[in-house]
Design an enzyme around this catalytic site. Structure first.
Site, PDB file in Angstrom:
ATOM      1  N   GLN A 103       0.356  -1.206  -0.042  1.00 18.32           N
ATOM      2  CA  GLN A 103       0.148   0.084   0.142  1.00 18.32           C
ATOM      3  C   GLN A 103       1.076   1.096  -0.026  1.00 18.32           C
ATOM      4  O   GLN A 103       1.906   1.241   0.547  1.00 18.32           O
ATOM      5  CB  GLN A 103      -0.671   0.180   0.900  1.00 18.32           C
ATOM      6  CG  GLN A 103      -2.345   1.315   1.439  1.00 18.32           C
ATOM      7  CD  GLN A 103      -3.055   1.519   2.263  1.00 18.32           C
ATOM      8  OE1 GLN A 103      -2.651   1.475   3.473  1.00 18.32           O
ATOM      9  NE2 GLN A 103      -3.864   1.463   2.189  1.00 18.32           N
ATOM     10  N   TYR A 174      -5.812  11.135   4.154  1.00 16.86           N
ATOM     11  CA  TYR A 174      -4.645  11.796   3.787  1.00 16.86           C
ATOM     12  C   TYR A 174      -4.249  11.898   2.467  1.00 16.86           C
ATOM     13  O   TYR A 174      -5.815  12.735   2.206  1.00 16.86           O
ATOM     14  CB  TYR A 174      -3.373  10.363   3.415  1.00 16.86           C
ATOM     15  CG  TYR A 174      -3.342   9.599   4.758  1.00 16.86           C
ATOM     16  CD1 TYR A 174      -3.106   9.956   5.862  1.00 16.86           C
ATOM     17  CD2 TYR A 174      -3.854   7.700   5.120  1.00 16.86           C
ATOM     18  CE1 TYR A 174      -2.974   9.105   7.456  1.00 16.86           C
ATOM     19  CE2 TYR A 174      -4.314   7.382   6.164  1.00 16.86           C
ATOM     20  CZ  TYR A 174      -3.475   7.884   7.591  1.00 16.86           C
ATOM     21  OH  TYR A 174      -4.256   7.538   9.086  1.00 16.86           O
ATOM     22  N   ARG A 226      -7.799   2.459  -2.406  1.00 15.49           N
ATOM     23  CA  ARG A 226      -8.851   2.072  -1.160  1.00 15.49           C
ATOM     24  C   ARG A 226      -9.071   3.658  -0.810  1.00 15.49           C
ATOM     25  O   ARG A 226      -8.601   5.082  -1.855  1.00 15.49           O
ATOM     26  CB  ARG A 226      -7.833   1.738  -0.067  1.00 15.49           C
ATOM     27  CG  ARG A 226      -8.831   1.425   1.134  1.00 15.49           C
ATOM     28  CD  ARG A 226      -7.464   0.800   2.542  1.00 15.49           C
ATOM     29  NE  ARG A 226      -9.025   0.451   2.956  1.00 15.49           N
ATOM     30  CZ  ARG A 226      -8.845   0.611   4.358  1.00 15.49           C
ATOM     31  NH1 ARG A 226      -7.783   1.452   5.264  1.00 15.49           N
ATOM     32  NH2 ARG A 226      -9.474  -0.011   4.986  1.00 15.49           N
ATOM     33  N   GLY A 318      -8.830  -7.154   9.304  1.00 11.79           N
ATOM     34  CA  GLY A 318      -7.823  -6.644  10.158  1.00 11.79           C
ATOM     35  C   GLY A 318      -8.188  -6.328  11.368  1.00 11.79           C
ATOM     36  O   GLY A 318      -7.109  -7.335  12.070  1.00 11.79           O
ATOM     37  N   ARG A 319      -8.601  -5.545  12.737  1.00  8.22           N
ATOM     38  CA  ARG A 319      -8.299  -6.341  14.060  1.00  8.22           C
ATOM     39  C   ARG A 319      -8.526  -7.238  14.313  1.00  8.22           C
ATOM     40  O   ARG A 319      -7.499  -8.056  15.239  1.00  8.22           O
ATOM     41  CB  ARG A 319      -9.151  -5.191  14.821  1.00  8.22           C
ATOM     42  CG  ARG A 319      -8.830  -3.642  14.399  1.00  8.22           C
ATOM     43  CD  ARG A 319      -9.765  -2.723  15.289  1.00  8.22           C
ATOM     44  NE  ARG A 319     -10.755  -3.052  14.954  1.00  8.22           N
ATOM     45  CZ  ARG A 319     -12.169  -2.420  14.822  1.00  8.22           C
ATOM     46  NH1 ARG A 319     -12.755  -2.210  16.293  1.00  8.22           N
ATOM     47  NH2 ARG A 319     -13.879  -2.400  13.679  1.00  8.22           N
TER      48      ARG A 319
END
Length: 371
Positions: A103, A174, A226, A318-319
């Site tokens: 990424q 971002y 993404r 993810g988590r």
């Protein structure tokens, strides 16, 4: 294996690259790289522990240009000197059976001033509540073009380092998202103003990435993107804005689109008056033009199957893969009752979680179940 979970283990092909199942390890910052921007030993061990189950692993974001570093302990793709470090991570992931996706990102106005090589920069000189007391400098035309080229060079390095693909990080506030957002982009030139002009920078990055892949990749190479569907700020990105953007992005022949959500079944915040979830609206807009990766609070295999029923072919977890690195293997072997869905505070070593990430988890109430 319980046969109701069999759809999770069907193969899937992205641009000629076959994934062994539908599970993707989501990109997650771990704050654990070396100060010189190389991948650390604890980071390698962390990825090795989690790359045996998923069909594809998307790395934590790596900064593509010297003034784009967004986090302490983030690894770098800013120069050819970083290729051996990048290669080490790719080969670690691949050796465990997963495809490796790098990424790439630029933090923009979210960068801490002490981490960047010059000024904190963005589309416009508008600060963010998430990075208080920092007002970025507006990028000029020459600098914007240079950052686009830097994204392309980061992709060339990913190709040379042996990755199976890259994910362009256009989400989570971002730089790429900052150009698309009416909150952070107040320009009135070719890079901003109308909704269409706010798409110019993200689409230019996509075009440059695809150009570099066509020029340098000698075998099938995945390019994903993404995005975050909405912003809380006013003005900010709305669901309608995103659907208009995706309608164009879906025609760019990307190999996947990856929605960034905290809950896969969340509803639109504003506009797009509908009874459909954000994910369903995205799927309706994109149609068959690009596979969509769904993500957001998928903890159990039942959660995963329910999310797949929306029509997404791939699921990013993810988590949950931090809390239980063996999630995929447990489901596949019929041991889903053994899955851990809370972080166990006495299991850092067993879970192979680097100290900086561990400290972030245990000191951030509400981020992980069990904290």
């Amino acid at each position: 294996m319980n046969q109701k979970f069999a759809p999770l283990f069907e193969t899937f092909t992205l641009n000629g690259v076959e994934l062994k199942n539908r599970i993707v390890m989501a990109p997650m910052t771990n704050f654990s790289s070396n100060p010189d921007g190389t991948v650390s030993d604890p980071e390698i061990e962390y990825y090795a522990r989690r790359s045996g189950g998923p069909g594809m692993v998307i790395t934590a974001c790596t900064f593509a240009t010297p003034n784009g570093k967004g986090f302490q302990g983030e690894f770098s793709a800013v120069s050819d000197d970083m290729i051996p470090s990048l290669r080490r991570l790719a080969s670690t992931i691949q050796s465990k059976g997963a495809k490796a996706i790098l990424q790439i990102f630029h933090g923009g106005r979210m960068c801490p001033p002490d981490l960047v090589s010059s000024d904190v920069v963005s589309a416009s000189a508008v600060g963010s509540d998430q990075n208080p007391n920092v007002v970025p400098r507006e990028l000029d035309d020459r600098e914007i073009e240079a950052i686009i080229r830097d994204f392309g060079q980061a992709v060339r390095r990913a190709i040379e380092a042996g990755y199976d693909g890259v994910e362009i990080h256009g989400a989570n506030g971002y730089l790429i998202q900052q150009f698309f957002s009416p909150h952070s982009n107040r320009r009135e030139d070719r890079w901003g103003g109308s909704l269409e002009k706010r798409m110019t920078f993200p689409l230019a990055v996509v075009d440059e990435v695809k150009r570099i892949v066509a020029e340098h990749a000698k075998q099938p190479f995945i390019v994903g993107y993404r995005f975050s569907p909405e912003e809380p700020e006013t003005p900010g990105i709305t669901m309608d804005d995103t659907l208009a953007f995706l309608d164009i992005l879906a025609d760019k022949q990307l190999d996947y689109l990856h929605i960034s959500l905290m809950e896969y079944d969340s509803m639109p915040r504003r506009s797009a008056i509908t009874d459909k979830t954000r994910l369903e609206l995205v799927l309706d807009t994109v149609g068959s033009r690009a596979p969509v990766i769904g993500v957001g609070s998928i903890l159990t295999p039942d959660d995963a199957i329910k999310a797949m029923e929306t029509g997404v072919p791939l699921l990013a977890i993810g988590r949950e893969l931090i809390m239980d690195p063996d999630w995929t293997e447990k489901v596949q072997s019929g041991r889903e009752k053994e899955i851990r869905t809370v972080i166990e505070k006495d299991k850092q070593q067993e879970l192979v979680i680097p100290d900086p990430l561990w400290q972030a988890i245990v000191n951030t109430p509400g981020w992980f179940p069990g904290v």
